[in-house]
Scaffold this active site. Structure first.
Site, PDB file in Angstrom:
ATOM      1  N   LYS A  26      43.787  42.498  49.549  1.00  0.00           N
ATOM      2  CA  LYS A  26      42.550  41.719  49.343  1.00  0.00           C
ATOM      3  C   LYS A  26      42.642  40.866  48.079  1.00  0.00           C
ATOM      4  CE  LYS A  26      37.949  42.666  47.475  1.00  0.00           C
ATOM      5  NZ  LYS A  26      38.290  42.584  46.054  1.00  0.00           N
ATOM      6  N   ASN A  27      43.022  41.476  46.973  1.00  0.00           N
ATOM      7  CA  ASN A  27      42.974  40.736  45.719  1.00  0.00           C
ATOM      8  C   ASN A  27      44.038  39.645  45.634  1.00  0.00           C
ATOM      9  OD1 ASN A  27      40.722  42.094  44.946  1.00  0.00           O
ATOM     10  ND2 ASN A  27      41.767  43.498  43.536  1.00  0.00           N
ATOM     11  N   ARG A  97      32.968  37.855  43.864  1.00  0.00           N
ATOM     12  CA  ARG A  97      33.489  37.756  42.517  1.00  0.00           C
ATOM     13  C   ARG A  97      34.617  36.718  42.414  1.00  0.00           C
ATOM     14  NH1 ARG A  97      32.297  38.360  37.379  1.00  0.00           N
ATOM     15  NH2 ARG A  97      34.141  38.686  36.132  1.00  0.00           N
ATOM     16  N   CYS A 121      30.995  42.905  43.208  1.00  0.00           N
ATOM     17  CA  CYS A 121      30.585  44.252  42.813  1.00  0.00           C
ATOM     18  C   CYS A 121      30.054  44.266  41.390  1.00  0.00           C
ATOM     19  CB  CYS A 121      31.773  45.215  42.916  1.00  0.00           C
ATOM     20  SG  CYS A 121      32.225  45.575  44.612  1.00  0.00           S
ATOM     21  N   ARG A 126      30.463  41.535  33.502  1.00  0.00           N
ATOM     22  CA  ARG A 126      31.708  40.944  34.002  1.00  0.00           C
ATOM     23  C   ARG A 126      31.814  39.522  33.460  1.00  0.00           C
ATOM     24  NH1 ARG A 126      33.262  43.046  39.997  1.00  0.00           N
ATOM     25  NH2 ARG A 126      35.273  42.392  39.193  1.00  0.00           N
ATOM     26  N   PRO A 127      32.095  39.410  32.157  1.00  0.00           N
ATOM     27  CA  PRO A 127      32.141  38.084  31.545  1.00  0.00           C
ATOM     28  C   PRO A 127      33.365  37.295  32.005  1.00  0.00           C
ATOM     29  CG  PRO A 127      32.852  39.748  29.983  1.00  0.00           C
ATOM     30  CD  PRO A 127      32.447  40.481  31.221  1.00  0.00           C
ATOM     31  N   ILE A 128      33.316  35.956  31.814  1.00  0.00           N
ATOM     32  CA  ILE A 128      34.507  35.152  32.106  1.00  0.00           C
ATOM     33  C   ILE A 128      34.884  34.310  30.878  1.00  0.00           C
ATOM     34  CG2 ILE A 128      34.198  35.096  34.621  1.00  0.00           C
ATOM     35  CD1 ILE A 128      33.184  32.186  34.273  1.00  0.00           C
ATOM     36  N   ASP A 312      40.585  50.490  40.240  1.00  0.00           N
ATOM     37  CA  ASP A 312      40.063  50.364  41.599  1.00  0.00           C
ATOM     38  C   ASP A 312      40.360  51.590  42.469  1.00  0.00           C
ATOM     39  OD1 ASP A 312      39.061  47.933  40.901  1.00  0.00           O
ATOM     40  OD2 ASP A 312      40.438  46.733  42.100  1.00  0.00           O
ATOM     41  N   ARG A 404      33.870  44.610  52.654  1.00  0.00           N
ATOM     42  CA  ARG A 404      34.440  43.520  51.852  1.00  0.00           C
ATOM     43  C   ARG A 404      35.938  43.727  51.657  1.00  0.00           C
ATOM     44  NH1 ARG A 404      32.574  43.522  46.325  1.00  0.00           N
ATOM     45  NH2 ARG A 404      34.396  42.217  46.307  1.00  0.00           N
TER      46      ARG A 404
HETATM   47  C1  UD1 Z   1      40.142  42.238  39.034  1.00  0.00           C
HETATM   48  C2  UD1 Z   1      39.949  42.838  40.397  1.00  0.00           C
HETATM   49  C3  UD1 Z   1      39.068  44.085  40.301  1.00  0.00           C
HETATM   50  C4  UD1 Z   1      39.679  45.066  39.305  1.00  0.00           C
HETATM   51  C5  UD1 Z   1      39.982  44.384  37.981  1.00  0.00           C
HETATM   52  C6  UD1 Z   1      40.759  45.279  37.027  1.00  0.00           C
HETATM   53  C7  UD1 Z   1      40.087  40.896  41.804  1.00  0.00           C
HETATM   54  C8  UD1 Z   1      39.360  39.937  42.684  1.00  0.00           C
HETATM   55  N1  UD1 Z   1      39.325  41.847  41.234  1.00  0.00           N
HETATM   56  O1  UD1 Z   1      38.835  41.902  38.543  1.00  0.00           O
HETATM   57  O2  UD1 Z   1      38.993  44.664  41.589  1.00  0.00           O
HETATM   58  O3  UD1 Z   1      38.783  46.121  39.076  1.00  0.00           O
HETATM   59  O4  UD1 Z   1      40.769  43.201  38.186  1.00  0.00           O
HETATM   60  O5  UD1 Z   1      41.960  45.695  37.591  1.00  0.00           O
HETATM   61  O6  UD1 Z   1      41.290  40.832  41.652  1.00  0.00           O
HETATM   62  N2  UD1 Z   1      36.913  40.700  30.651  1.00  0.00           N
HETATM   63  C9  UD1 Z   1      36.347  40.044  29.594  1.00  0.00           C
HETATM   64  N3  UD1 Z   1      36.331  38.677  29.610  1.00  0.00           N
HETATM   65  C10 UD1 Z   1      36.858  37.952  30.638  1.00  0.00           C
HETATM   66  C11 UD1 Z   1      37.454  38.639  31.711  1.00  0.00           C
HETATM   67  C12 UD1 Z   1      37.461  40.012  31.695  1.00  0.00           C
HETATM   68  O7  UD1 Z   1      35.858  40.665  28.656  1.00  0.00           O
HETATM   69  O8  UD1 Z   1      36.822  36.707  30.577  1.00  0.00           O
HETATM   70  C13 UD1 Z   1      36.923  42.185  30.666  1.00  0.00           C
HETATM   71  C14 UD1 Z   1      36.034  42.741  31.777  1.00  0.00           C
HETATM   72  O9  UD1 Z   1      34.685  42.836  31.367  1.00  0.00           O
HETATM   73  C15 UD1 Z   1      36.655  44.092  32.042  1.00  0.00           C
HETATM   74  C16 UD1 Z   1      38.145  43.824  31.786  1.00  0.00           C
HETATM   75  O10 UD1 Z   1      38.222  42.641  31.007  1.00  0.00           O
HETATM   76  O11 UD1 Z   1      36.190  45.049  31.135  1.00  0.00           O
HETATM   77  C17 UD1 Z   1      38.971  43.667  33.057  1.00  0.00           C
HETATM   78  O12 UD1 Z   1      38.577  42.530  33.756  1.00  0.00           O
HETATM   79  P1  UD1 Z   1      39.575  41.678  34.675  1.00  0.00           P
HETATM   80  O13 UD1 Z   1      40.968  42.227  34.585  1.00  0.00           O
HETATM   81  O14 UD1 Z   1      39.359  40.254  34.345  1.00  0.00           O
HETATM   82  O15 UD1 Z   1      38.990  41.981  36.118  1.00  0.00           O
HETATM   83  P2  UD1 Z   1      38.673  40.966  37.280  1.00  0.00           P
HETATM   84  O16 UD1 Z   1      39.731  39.915  37.331  1.00  0.00           O
HETATM   85  O17 UD1 Z   1      37.259  40.543  37.240  1.00  0.00           O
END
Ligand code: UD1
Length: 435
Positions: A26-27, A97, A121, A126-128, A312, A404
């Protein structure tokens, strides 16, 4: 008014035995499909899982003008040449997401992207910010429009740069790769995430003519190119779906051959299953999980970015640990709120206390059936495992989360000896189940 919803009904207590085949990841799929936006010709993507997140991202691309066709059950044809928009702001985008990958892909294609803030989810903030910092380093500024749409743009081509990620974020690593593939010069991502789907995305982009080195290590180097040609590409097997069936096999004290996997991607899960007493045999593209050999015992888990234990798979493994004697401690180091499933498991007789990022599991008590809900995708998988182990009939609602990410979960589990079905019900009365 009649409102029909779906739920899973599991008659628990059956031991899982037999073989299961794992679908495409999926990812990886939800990153590779948007990545096709960068391509200058049509592509065929094989081993695509038949799950709702994939349908959603396909429909989002269609809304932008791309031609997206399912050629067969697991192959998508995508022609991105007709994309006529660099914005994705429909309700569909809010539903997942991974729609944030449209930011990097559209920036790479048209130096501008307008995308709704992502949904998906909910397990804490979940900041970016790391994604946006990366885009800024490549020369793109952003603004938030009406608190709901991110508008990112650069004056002309993005410029390669050196980017250090404060955290090895999967999403930020992928988004920066997407934006940098057609940038001017070289981009270096330090402290990059190393998850298998990052390597898969890099392999896909490279097969189209991108120049990406180091994916799967801390440092990824991307030299920008002008043109990406169409390819046929097959995505990797789903590490987390495989881990879920491995946990389910162990939790029911069964013996299951999990086919179509990359055993190397499963090493952290395999190591923990061995630690609690399972026999695991690895083959080229399969792993055999045998929980019939000896009684299982407790262990501790700390979730970490790859190659650590995947967050996960944390809820599924926690459910397994509820079934073994002794106290196990889970340390969730990736997400700050990933224990929403605990209150549901408690309804089924589990003894778990949560203190911040730790969950303390007093194992060994028999789970009993109860009406529970899937609070997110992997939490839903945990409920399914709990239902398989429990005495009685467990009903799981909010299964749209589970669908999903799990292709044909009912068929796959029933083929292993489970007794699970999907039923439709009227939630305004929440009474008679209609099979
Ligand atoms: C992806 C996966 C999700 C998995 C996660 C961690 C997909 C679509 N989703 O999510 O299933 O649980 O990796 O393996 O692939 N963070 C920040 N700032 C940012 C981005 C992230 O602080 O800009 C923090 C998040 O709050 C979290 C951590 O980093 O605590 C991990 O996030 P991230 O690795 O980015 O997860 P996703 O890509 O959202």
């Amino acid at each position: 008014m009649c409102a029909t919803l779906e739920k899973y009904v599991i008659n628990g207590g059956n031991v899982l035995d037999g073989e299961v085949s794992i679908s495409g990841a999926k990812n990886a799929a939800v990153a590779i499909i948007p990545a096709v936006i960068l391509c200058d010709e049509p592509c065929r993507i094989e081993n695509i899982p038949n799950i709702s997140d994939v349908s959603l991202i396909g429909r989002i691309l269609q809304e932008m003008g791309a031609e997206v066709k399912r050629i067969d059950k697991s192959t998508l044809y995508i022609n991105p040449t007709k994309i006529n928009s660099c914005s994705a702001t429909s309700d569909l985008v809010r539903g997942m997401r991974a729609s944030y990958y449209l930011l990097g892909a559209l920036l790479g294609r048209c130096h501008q992207a307008k995308v709704c803030l992502p949904g998906g989810c909910n397990f804490g903030a979940r900041p970016i910010d790391l994604h946006l910092k990366g885009f800024a380093a490549l020369g793109a500024r952003h603004e938030l429009v009406n608190g709901a749409i991110i508008d990112v743009k650069s004056d002309g081509k993005l410029q390669g740069n050196h980017i250090y990620l404060d955290f090895a974020s999967v999403g930020a690593t992928i988004n920066i790769m997407l934006a940098a593939v057609k940038a001017e010069g070289q981009t270096v991502i330090e402290n990059a995430a190393k998850e298998p789907h990052i390597v898969d995305l890099a392999n896909f982009l490279n097969s189209m003519g991108a120049q990406i080195r180091g994916a799967g290590t801390d440092t990824i180097k991307i030299r920008g190119v002008d043109f990406l040609h169409g390819v046929t590409y097959s995505i990797i097997p789903d590490q987390i779906e495989a881990g879920t069936y491995m946990c389910a096999a162990a939790a029911t004290r069964g013996r299951v051959l999990v086919n179509n996997v990359t055993p190397k991607h499963l090493e952290s899960i395999t190591a923990k299953l061995r630690e609690i007493g399972c026999e695991i045999k690895e083959f080229d593209e399969a792993v055999l999980v045998d929980a019939t050999v000896r009684p299982l015992n407790r262990c501790n888990i700390k979730t970490m970015p790859h190659p650590g234990f995947p967050t996960d798979c944390q809820p599924q493994f926690a459910t397994l640990l509820c079934t073994v004697d002794g106290t196990s401690i889970i340390n969730e180091s990736v997400w700050d709120n990933r224990y929403q499933y605990v209150s549901e498991l408690t309804l089924m007789g589990a003894h778990i206390s949560v203190e911040g990022r730790l969950a303390i599991i007093e194992g060994g008590s028999k789970l009993t059936a109860a009406p529970v809900k899937a609070t997110d995708l992997r939490a839903g998988a945990a409920m399914v495992i709990a239902g398989l182990c429990a005495d009685g009939v467990t009903e799981i609602s909010s299964i749209q989360y589970i669908e999903r990410g799990y292709e044909n979960i009912i068929e796959k589990l029933n083929a292993l000896g489970a007794d699970i079905k999907k039923v439709y019900y009227d939630h305004t009365t929440d009474s008679s189940l209609r099979a």
